[in-house]
Enzyme design. Structure first.
Site, PDB file in Angstrom:
ATOM      1  N   ARG A 235     -13.270  15.594 -33.638  1.00  0.00           N
ATOM      2  CA  ARG A 235     -12.572  16.674 -32.929  1.00  0.00           C
ATOM      3  C   ARG A 235     -13.032  17.995 -33.555  1.00  0.00           C
ATOM      4  O   ARG A 235     -12.303  18.671 -34.249  1.00  0.00           O
ATOM      5  CB  ARG A 235     -11.055  16.540 -33.065  1.00  0.00           C
ATOM      6  CG  ARG A 235     -10.467  15.308 -32.420  1.00  0.00           C
ATOM      7  CD  ARG A 235     -10.168  15.388 -30.946  1.00  0.00           C
ATOM      8  NE  ARG A 235     -11.286  15.355 -30.028  1.00  0.00           N
ATOM      9  CZ  ARG A 235     -11.179  15.068 -28.733  1.00  0.00           C
ATOM     10  NH1 ARG A 235     -10.021  14.752 -28.211  1.00  0.00           N
ATOM     11  NH2 ARG A 235     -12.215  15.094 -27.944  1.00  0.00           N
TER      12      ARG A 235
ATOM     13  N   TYR B 126       0.834  -1.203   0.000  1.00  0.00           N
ATOM     14  CA  TYR B 126       0.000   0.000   0.000  1.00  0.00           C
ATOM     15  C   TYR B 126       0.867   1.251   0.000  1.00  0.00           C
ATOM     16  O   TYR B 126       0.569   2.224  -0.701  1.00  0.00           O
ATOM     17  CB  TYR B 126      -0.948   0.021   1.214  1.00  0.00           C
ATOM     18  CG  TYR B 126      -1.902   1.199   1.123  1.00  0.00           C
ATOM     19  CD1 TYR B 126      -3.116   1.071   0.456  1.00  0.00           C
ATOM     20  CD2 TYR B 126      -1.563   2.442   1.655  1.00  0.00           C
ATOM     21  CE1 TYR B 126      -3.967   2.152   0.315  1.00  0.00           C
ATOM     22  CE2 TYR B 126      -2.409   3.525   1.522  1.00  0.00           C
ATOM     23  CZ  TYR B 126      -3.615   3.380   0.861  1.00  0.00           C
ATOM     24  OH  TYR B 126      -4.443   4.441   0.705  1.00  0.00           O
TER      25      TYR B 126
ATOM     26  N   LYS C 294      -0.131   8.031 -23.307  1.00  0.00           N
ATOM     27  CA  LYS C 294       0.256   8.359 -24.685  1.00  0.00           C
ATOM     28  C   LYS C 294       1.756   8.064 -24.863  1.00  0.00           C
ATOM     29  O   LYS C 294       2.140   6.927 -25.031  1.00  0.00           O
ATOM     30  CB  LYS C 294      -0.057   9.835 -24.981  1.00  0.00           C
ATOM     31  CG  LYS C 294      -1.542  10.104 -25.255  1.00  0.00           C
ATOM     32  CD  LYS C 294      -2.378  10.180 -24.019  1.00  0.00           C
ATOM     33  CE  LYS C 294      -3.732  10.803 -24.242  1.00  0.00           C
ATOM     34  NZ  LYS C 294      -4.578  10.754 -23.036  1.00  0.00           N
TER      35      LYS C 294
ATOM     36  N   PHE D 297      -7.651  21.936 -24.543  1.00  0.00           N
ATOM     37  CA  PHE D 297      -7.924  20.503 -24.651  1.00  0.00           C
ATOM     38  C   PHE D 297      -9.137  20.207 -23.763  1.00  0.00           C
ATOM     39  O   PHE D 297      -9.300  20.812 -22.708  1.00  0.00           O
ATOM     40  CB  PHE D 297      -6.727  19.630 -24.259  1.00  0.00           C
ATOM     41  CG  PHE D 297      -7.055  18.185 -24.482  1.00  0.00           C
ATOM     42  CD1 PHE D 297      -7.179  17.705 -25.773  1.00  0.00           C
ATOM     43  CD2 PHE D 297      -7.340  17.341 -23.421  1.00  0.00           C
ATOM     44  CE1 PHE D 297      -7.574  16.390 -26.002  1.00  0.00           C
ATOM     45  CE2 PHE D 297      -7.728  16.021 -23.647  1.00  0.00           C
ATOM     46  CZ  PHE D 297      -7.840  15.543 -24.939  1.00  0.00           C
ATOM     47  N   THR D 298      -9.952  19.267 -24.217  1.00  0.00           N
ATOM     48  CA  THR D 298     -11.263  19.029 -23.591  1.00  0.00           C
ATOM     49  C   THR D 298     -11.202  18.864 -22.070  1.00  0.00           C
ATOM     50  O   THR D 298     -11.798  19.642 -21.328  1.00  0.00           O
ATOM     51  CB  THR D 298     -11.914  17.789 -24.231  1.00  0.00           C
ATOM     52  OG1 THR D 298     -10.971  16.712 -24.172  1.00  0.00           O
ATOM     53  CG2 THR D 298     -12.315  18.051 -25.677  1.00  0.00           C
TER      54      THR D 298
ATOM     55  N   PHE E  58     -18.769  14.765 -26.040  1.00  0.00           N
ATOM     56  CA  PHE E  58     -18.344  13.903 -27.150  1.00  0.00           C
ATOM     57  C   PHE E  58     -18.223  12.439 -26.738  1.00  0.00           C
ATOM     58  O   PHE E  58     -18.353  11.547 -27.571  1.00  0.00           O
ATOM     59  CB  PHE E  58     -17.010  14.400 -27.740  1.00  0.00           C
ATOM     60  CG  PHE E  58     -15.877  14.425 -26.753  1.00  0.00           C
ATOM     61  CD1 PHE E  58     -15.676  15.512 -25.933  1.00  0.00           C
ATOM     62  CD2 PHE E  58     -15.014  13.343 -26.639  1.00  0.00           C
ATOM     63  CE1 PHE E  58     -14.632  15.533 -25.010  1.00  0.00           C
ATOM     64  CE2 PHE E  58     -13.965  13.349 -25.731  1.00  0.00           C
ATOM     65  CZ  PHE E  58     -13.780  14.446 -24.902  1.00  0.00           C
TER      66      PHE E  58
ATOM     67  N   ASP F 165       1.716  20.741 -20.320  1.00  0.00           N
ATOM     68  CA  ASP F 165       1.067  19.446 -20.538  1.00  0.00           C
ATOM     69  C   ASP F 165       2.056  18.616 -21.356  1.00  0.00           C
ATOM     70  O   ASP F 165       2.228  18.833 -22.554  1.00  0.00           O
ATOM     71  CB  ASP F 165      -0.255  19.629 -21.288  1.00  0.00           C
ATOM     72  CG  ASP F 165      -0.983  18.308 -21.517  1.00  0.00           C
ATOM     73  OD1 ASP F 165      -0.319  17.251 -21.477  1.00  0.00           O
ATOM     74  OD2 ASP F 165      -2.203  18.329 -21.738  1.00  0.00           O
TER      75      ASP F 165
HETATM   76  N1  PM9 Z   1      -6.342  12.650 -24.573  1.00  0.00           N
HETATM   77  C1  PM9 Z   1      -7.120  11.595 -26.558  1.00  0.00           C
HETATM   78  O1  PM9 Z   1      -7.705  10.655 -27.104  1.00  0.00           O
HETATM   79  C2  PM9 Z   1      -7.962  10.731 -24.349  1.00  0.00           C
HETATM   80  C3  PM9 Z   1      -9.182  11.283 -23.791  1.00  0.00           C
HETATM   81  S1  PM9 Z   1     -10.012  12.572 -24.628  1.00  0.00           S
HETATM   82  C4  PM9 Z   1     -10.647  11.836 -25.963  1.00  0.00           C
HETATM   83  O2  PM9 Z   1      -6.513  12.461 -27.200  1.00  0.00           O
HETATM   84  C5  PM9 Z   1      -3.873  15.863 -23.451  1.00  0.00           C
HETATM   85  C6  PM9 Z   1      -3.095  16.678 -24.409  1.00  0.00           C
HETATM   86  C7  PM9 Z   1      -4.588  14.763 -23.864  1.00  0.00           C
HETATM   87  C8  PM9 Z   1      -5.342  14.010 -22.903  1.00  0.00           C
HETATM   88  C9  PM9 Z   1      -6.144  12.924 -23.298  1.00  0.00           C
HETATM   89  C10 PM9 Z   1      -5.308  14.427 -21.560  1.00  0.00           C
HETATM   90  C11 PM9 Z   1      -6.077  13.707 -20.499  1.00  0.00           C
HETATM   91  C12 PM9 Z   1      -4.579  15.532 -21.199  1.00  0.00           C
HETATM   92  N2  PM9 Z   1      -3.880  16.230 -22.136  1.00  0.00           N
HETATM   93  O3  PM9 Z   1      -7.064  10.762 -20.916  1.00  0.00           O
HETATM   94  O4  PM9 Z   1      -7.072  11.560 -18.587  1.00  0.00           O
HETATM   95  O5  PM9 Z   1      -4.566  14.419 -25.145  1.00  0.00           O
HETATM   96  O6  PM9 Z   1      -5.153  10.251 -19.382  1.00  0.00           O
HETATM   97  O7  PM9 Z   1      -5.447  12.513 -20.202  1.00  0.00           O
HETATM   98  C13 PM9 Z   1      -7.104  11.693 -25.120  1.00  0.00           C
HETATM   99  P1  PM9 Z   1      -6.238  11.198 -19.745  1.00  0.00           P
END
Ligand code: PM9
Length: 471
Positions: A396, A86, A272, A138-139, A463, A229
């Site tokens: 997008r 843990y 990523k 970004f979303t 989306f 980011d």
């Molecule tokens: N990006 C993408 O597919 C996954 C979710 S939104 C469709 O592009 C950036 C630049 C991203 C991102 C996620 C996140 C969030 C932060 N910054 O998905 O929570 O492209 O790990 O990261 C997606 P998490």
């Protein structure tokens, strides 16, 4: 002009001396082939939203590059070294050391994925009413900034909003726009500058080192923090190495480190660049900020030595970060995306140029000029691609942009794009050929396509879960 790193053009230039991935395949995962009738039913059941399809109904999955990476044999071996204590897992200390070394920040807080990190940094660094300038929204990032009471302001260069502008660094900040925001809001009312490399919503476009240096200098003049980011920073580093004078002989690892050293903190979706299926982190240089983040992470994610992750996930991430910084790997990764982009461009299919790091973005406005933006052309294009060959892409455009939090009206982005996102180390060049041919078939049928209307819309990040039907 073709790029010399593209496998196809290498062959053309040097007489059959092609360039291939620096790995071979050890394990395979069978794919499902479906009929058009099956796909029509699946798409109807999914409300024309590719996020609502079952992956068993998908042939080639280009929904996202997030968490869809193939791990190496080293990473799988690392999973067996998971220390599932843990508290104080040895894998956390390994991960912490790798992040400190590769990204250069002093303090590390693990999170379950990127938005966990966005949540914590937004809660900690934004006071209600403050403004966050950044190089395109970004979303999930913008939503967390808004939920913390902040307001995002776009300060990216105008070229980023034009799919056909060939600018090599379309992710760059427009310094005059940033200066104007600081002047009108007052430096004390800027929570931080939110810098992304690459810029996802602009088409995976990079920011140049020269630009980051200028932004740093501007922030210093006004006493404003610069947060990064770093989700696709390794891909960004490749473009710097390739395109920016003075960087051709620097390694990807050196470029990543130099860029991070210009910033005060970073958050990361490790799903990523870092070649894993889950994980994220926050890393900062300021001890006081770290204290707050380390305290808050135990409320929302988990103890500060696991942040919502299993020990084995942290080990795979530590190894994945190291692999992601290898120059041969990243050249093959970007080369595959570029291969797909060049096939489409050769057939005069409208895509965002130059091709970005993680995906080829189709210009849905140019595909369907007869479909108004509020009938969701990019959503429609993703649906048509699925129907044609079982290829899953992502919208997008206006659906992703969401509604204005004040007026409740649709926000109409200039870019209306459908993203063909390439998972890392997963598909072959033959898959890319199949994808390109399907896009061409859909392009040839474009005049017959009709728009969509929303029949269900959730409150946040619509989306992901909205449902549509044909007009
Ligand atoms: N990006 C993408 O597919 C996954 C979710 S939104 C469709 O592009 C950036 C630049 C991203 C991102 C996620 C996140 C969030 C932060 N910054 O998905 O929570 O492209 O790990 O990261 C997606 P998490």
């Amino acid at each position: 002009m073709s790029d010399p790193h593209t496998p196809r053009t290498m062959g053309q230039q040097f007489g059959r001396r092609s360039w291939a991935e620096p790995w071979k395949i050890k394990v395979v995962e069978p794919l499902t082939m479906t009929t058009r009738a099956q796909r029509e039913q699946a798409l109807r059941e999914a409300g024309f939203n590719t996020f609502l399809l079952r992956s068993d109904d998908v042939y080639i999955d280009l929904l996202t590059d997030s968490g869809t990476n193939a791990m190496s044999d080293r990473q799988w071996a690392g999973m067996m070294l998971g220390d599932e204590a843990y508290a104080g897992s040895r894998n956390f200390y390994h991960l912490e050391a790798v992040i400190q070394q590769c990204y250069g920040y002093r303090y590390v807080v693990p999170t379950h994925q990127g938005r966990g990190a966005e949540h914590l940094i937004s809660r900690t660094a934004i006071r209600p009413g403050q403004v966050i300038p950044g190089n395109m929204y970004f979303t999930t990032t913008r939503l967390h900034q808004e939920l913390a009471g902040g307001r995002f302001v776009d300060v990216i260069i105008d070229a980023a909003h034009d799919p056909h502008d060939p600018h090599p660094f379309k992710g760059n900040v427009d310094l005059a726009k940033l200066e104007a925001v600081i002047a009108s809001e007052g430096a004390a009312n800027i929570a931080y500058v939110s810098l992304a490399g690459t810029v996802n919503m602009a088409g995976g476009q990079p920011v140049s080192m020269a630009c980051v240096k200028d932004v740093r200098a501007l922030c210093d003049r006004h006493g404003v923090k610069l947060y990064l980011d770093a989700t696709r920073l390794v891909e960004n580093a490749f473009f710097i190495q390739e395109r920016e004078p003075g960087y051709a002989d620097r390694s990807i690892a050196q470029i990543v480190r130099e860029l991070c050293d210009l910033t005060d903190a970073a958050w990361m979706s490790a799903k990523k660049d870092s070649l894993v299926n889950i994980g994220g982190w926050l890393a900062v240089n300021d001890e006081g900020l770290f204290e707050e983040l380390r305290n808050l992470v135990v409320v929302y994610e988990g103890l500060h030595t696991y942040g919502g992750l299993a020990g084995r996930d942290m080990e795979a991430m530590a190894i994945g970060i190291t692999e992601s910084m290898q120059d041969d790997y990243i050249r093959s990764r970007i080369g595959q995306v570029r291969y797909l982009g060049e096939l489409l461009a050769d057939w005069e299919i409208p895509i965002v140029r130059p091709t970005g790091g993680h995906a080829v973005f189709l210009d849905a406005r140019a595909f369907y000029p007869h479909v108004p933006q509020d009938q969701f052309p990019a959503q429609l294009l993703a649906a048509e691609l699925y129907l044609d060959a079982g290829i899953r892409a992502m919208e997008r455009g206006i659906v992703s942009a969401g509604r204005d939090p004040q007026t409740g009206e649709h926000q109409f982005p200039k870019l209306e794009l459908t993203r063909l996102t390439v998972p890392r180390r997963v598909y072959t060049q033959a898959h890319m050929d199949v994808v390109a041919e399907s896009v061409k078939a859909v392009f040839d049928q474009r005049a017959a396509a009709t728009g969509l209307r929303i029949v269900y819309e959730p409150k946040y990040l619509r989306f992901f879960q909205a449902r549509f039907e044909r007009v």
